[in-house]
Design a protein around this motif. Structure first.
Motif, PDB file in Angstrom:
ATOM      1  N   GLN A 191       0.813  -1.099  -0.158  1.00 51.39           N
ATOM      2  CA  GLN A 191      -0.080  -0.041   0.004  1.00 51.39           C
ATOM      3  C   GLN A 191       0.789   1.240  -0.046  1.00 51.39           C
ATOM      4  N   SER A 192       2.012   1.202   0.820  1.00 51.18           N
ATOM      5  CA  SER A 192       2.933   2.573   0.631  1.00 51.18           C
ATOM      6  C   SER A 192       3.564   2.491  -0.392  1.00 51.18           C
ATOM      7  N   LEU A 193       3.927   1.603  -1.112  1.00 49.26           N
ATOM      8  CA  LEU A 193       4.356   1.678  -2.764  1.00 49.26           C
ATOM      9  C   LEU A 193       3.328   2.113  -3.590  1.00 49.26           C
ATOM     10  N   LEU A 194       1.924   1.720  -3.310  1.00 55.11           N
ATOM     11  CA  LEU A 194       0.994   2.469  -4.150  1.00 55.11           C
ATOM     12  C   LEU A 194       0.678   3.840  -3.982  1.00 55.11           C
ATOM     13  N   GLU A 195       1.034   4.073  -3.011  1.00 55.85           N
ATOM     14  CA  GLU A 195       0.616   5.427  -2.469  1.00 55.85           C
ATOM     15  C   GLU A 195       1.944   6.325  -2.697  1.00 55.85           C
ATOM     16  N   LYS A 196       3.267   5.832  -2.897  1.00 56.81           N
ATOM     17  CA  LYS A 196       4.398   6.438  -2.881  1.00 56.81           C
ATOM     18  C   LYS A 196       4.665   7.011  -1.660  1.00 56.81           C
ATOM     19  N   ARG A 197       4.295   6.713  -0.437  1.00 56.94           N
ATOM     20  CA  ARG A 197       4.621   7.241   0.731  1.00 56.94           C
ATOM     21  C   ARG A 197       4.792   6.615   1.777  1.00 56.94           C
ATOM     22  N   LEU A 198       5.770   6.360   2.359  1.00 59.04           N
ATOM     23  CA  LEU A 198       6.224   5.565   3.682  1.00 59.04           C
ATOM     24  C   LEU A 198       6.845   6.645   4.583  1.00 59.04           C
TER      25      LEU A 198
END
Length: 535
Positions: free
Chosen positions: A449-456
């Motif tokens: 999910q973080s990779l999907l949103e490009k946000r971790l």
């Protein structure tokens, strides 16, 4: 406005010139019986009053128009500001949908189709067998490696201190062990030990750290980093004032003697600063550290029966210890500057190979707090907790896939960050050994999910869920969260490669885990300092 004022002056001037008192008769008195003259004066006075009233009304009208124009401009500014905010907000809300569409397109290009963590085939017996083999090999070997590395590092740093000039060179402190080897979740790959080596300037100087979240001198694109200023005691309010104030001959400073105040200490160049500045330079520090480590090892190398080589000239302190038997241990000595009296450190570089900010900006490492957070959970989770095994499996899968398809943007640090987020948002009772399959899916699912949103987000920076008992500095807890996936936002090719890498991990996970074989044991290879001595 100026025309109206000019007309007022003309009317007043005409009134003065036509006033009878201006040109009196010879007897300096007005005829008392001249009614005609008095009537003309009254008429003229009335005209002046009317003209003045007209001018006042025009002035009021002009002022009201100016106020309306100002209010209209202000209204337009607020209007366009609101419109801009709405546009940016809409873009942010749509960004996730666009990213999801993009990742679907990338997944559709794969011949085997896409897969999610919920679709992974994970057998509990296979997972349990992996953990049993992994736990035995790690516990049986890692403690010997740590003991050897700690002894070697102590000896090497003691030798380094002896080759440094106490009056002009940096003062080197005791090392701090970080990373998977010291967090007890190392499972595969080469034996790597990461050690931060704090250093400080010689007396009477000290380092003053400027953080990205508390200083306006750090660019906005330098999140998570800061600058380090070499300051002399007495040069600002934070130091002792004895060297800045005229204390007189009969006054004595209890901290510094007269000789200390007269000694200016080394110049900025000797303090490894940028040219003509008092800002600490990473490049200068790494050059000094590499030369000092080389000299230090030269003084003690005759005592050992193994080789120590520099394996990366761009990373100071990146050493390779090679034994006669062929065994290799990788050792990363990382120069670091402690942030005041905290466990946060500004480091010259990250051992994971991340892109480091340009000189003179130093990245901030919170590895000690992350290690303490894992210890915090280890004391509160069930005795048979599976959190370490979940991280070991995820790191193992990432490394195995990297060996097959090449280097990836995803690192073990990203996986540890994901695990910490899951730990902070999950009940402690959910981490029992029988729930390992579900927790592993949670970890990989959050990564997906973080990779999907490009946000971790960083696990500690700006995270209110972090327990206060860890005593993370307030300036870090209250800072804006740092996105560890920020590089993927603009680099589409890197993002596409990372998505494919994760898809391959999810597809091959079951096979990788089933075929796992521990590293050959080091039986007969004693990693101790006594064994390495040349007697």
């Amino acid at each position: 406005m100026q025309g109206a004022v000019a007309r007022v002056f003309v009317v007043v001037a005409a009134a003065i010139l036509n006033h009878p008192l201006l040109f009196p008769q010879e007897n300096t008195t007005l005829p008392e019986q001249d009614e005609e003259l008095m009537a003309r004066m009254r008429e003229h006075e009335e005209k002046l009053e009317m003209e003045l009233a007209k001018l006042e009304s025009e002035i009021l009208e002009l002022e009201s128009k100016q106020e309306e124009s100002t209010s209209r401009d202000a209204y337009m500014w607020y209007f366009w500001s609101s419109v801009s905010f709405v546009i940016f907000f809409a873009i942010e809300m749509c960004r996730v949908d666009l990213a999801e569409t993009e990742i679907r397109n990338l997944e559709d290009e794969e011949d085997g189709g896409s897969i999610t963590p919920r679709m992974m085939v994970l057998d509990k017996d296979i997972l349990r067998n992996f953990c049993d083999k992994c736990s035995y090999s790690s516990a049986h070997e890692n403690w010997k490696v740590r003991e050897f590395v700690e002894g070697l590092a102590d000896d090497l740093l003691e030798s380094l201190r002896s080759v440094c000039d106490r009056d002009t060179d940096m003062e080197v402190g005791d090392f701090v062990g970080i990373g998977s080897m010291f967090e007890s979740w190392k499972v595969c790959g080469p034996l790597v030990c990461d050690l931060m080596v704090p250093f400080s300037p010689p007396h009477p100087h000290f380092f003053q750290c400027q953080m990205w979240c508390s200083s306006d001198q750090i660019p906005l694109d330098m999140q998570g980093s800061g600058r380090i200023k070499a300051t002399r005691f007495g040069e600002n309010d934070e130091g002792c004032l004895c060297s800045a104030a005229n204390m007189g001959d009969d006054m004595l400073c209890l901290l510094h003697s007269t000789a200390d105040r007269q000694n200016a200490g080394p110049n900025p160049d000797e303090l490894l600063c940028l040219k003509n500045t008092d800002i600490l330079s990473k490049d200068q520090v790494m050059k000094w550290f590499q030369i000092s480590v080389t000299k230090a090892w030269g003084r003690i190398s005759h005592k050992y029966d193994f080789q120590v080589l520099f394996r990366n000239l761009d990373a100071a302190g990146a050493l390779k210890v090679r034994f006669r038997s062929g065994k290799v241990i990788l050792l990363n000595l990382i120069p670091a500057v402690q942030l005041e009296d905290t466990d946060a450190y500004f480091v010259s570089h990250f051992p994971s190979g991340w892109d480091s900010p340009p000189d003179p900006f130093w990245p901030l490492s919170l590895a000690v707090y992350e290690r303490n957070l894992l210890k915090y959970f280890a004391k509160r989770l069930p005795q048979d907790s599976c959190h370490s095994h979940c991280l070991q499996i995820a790191a193992f899968l990432n490394r195995k896939q990297t060996e097959l398809t090449g280097k990836s943007f995803l690192s073990s640090y990203h996986l540890k960050t994901v695990l910490l987020h899951v730990l902070l948002s999950t009940k402690t009772t959910a981490w029992r050994a029988e729930n390992m399959e579900h927790r592993l899916r949670d970890v990989l699912g959050l990564l997906h999910q973080s990779l999907l949103e490009k946000r971790l987000h960083h696990a500690l920076v700006g995270n209110s869920k972090v327990p206060e008992v860890l005593q993370v500095p307030g300036v870090i807890r209250e800072a804006e969260p740092i996105n560890l996936f920020r590089s993927l936002v603009l680099q589409k090719q890197l993002y596409a490669a990372t998505v494919r890498h994760l898809q391959e991990i999810l597809k091959n996970a079951s096979i990788f885990i089933q075929e796992y074989v521990p590293r050959p044991s080091n039986d007969g290879f004693n990693l101790s300092l006594d064994e390495g001595f040349n007697c």
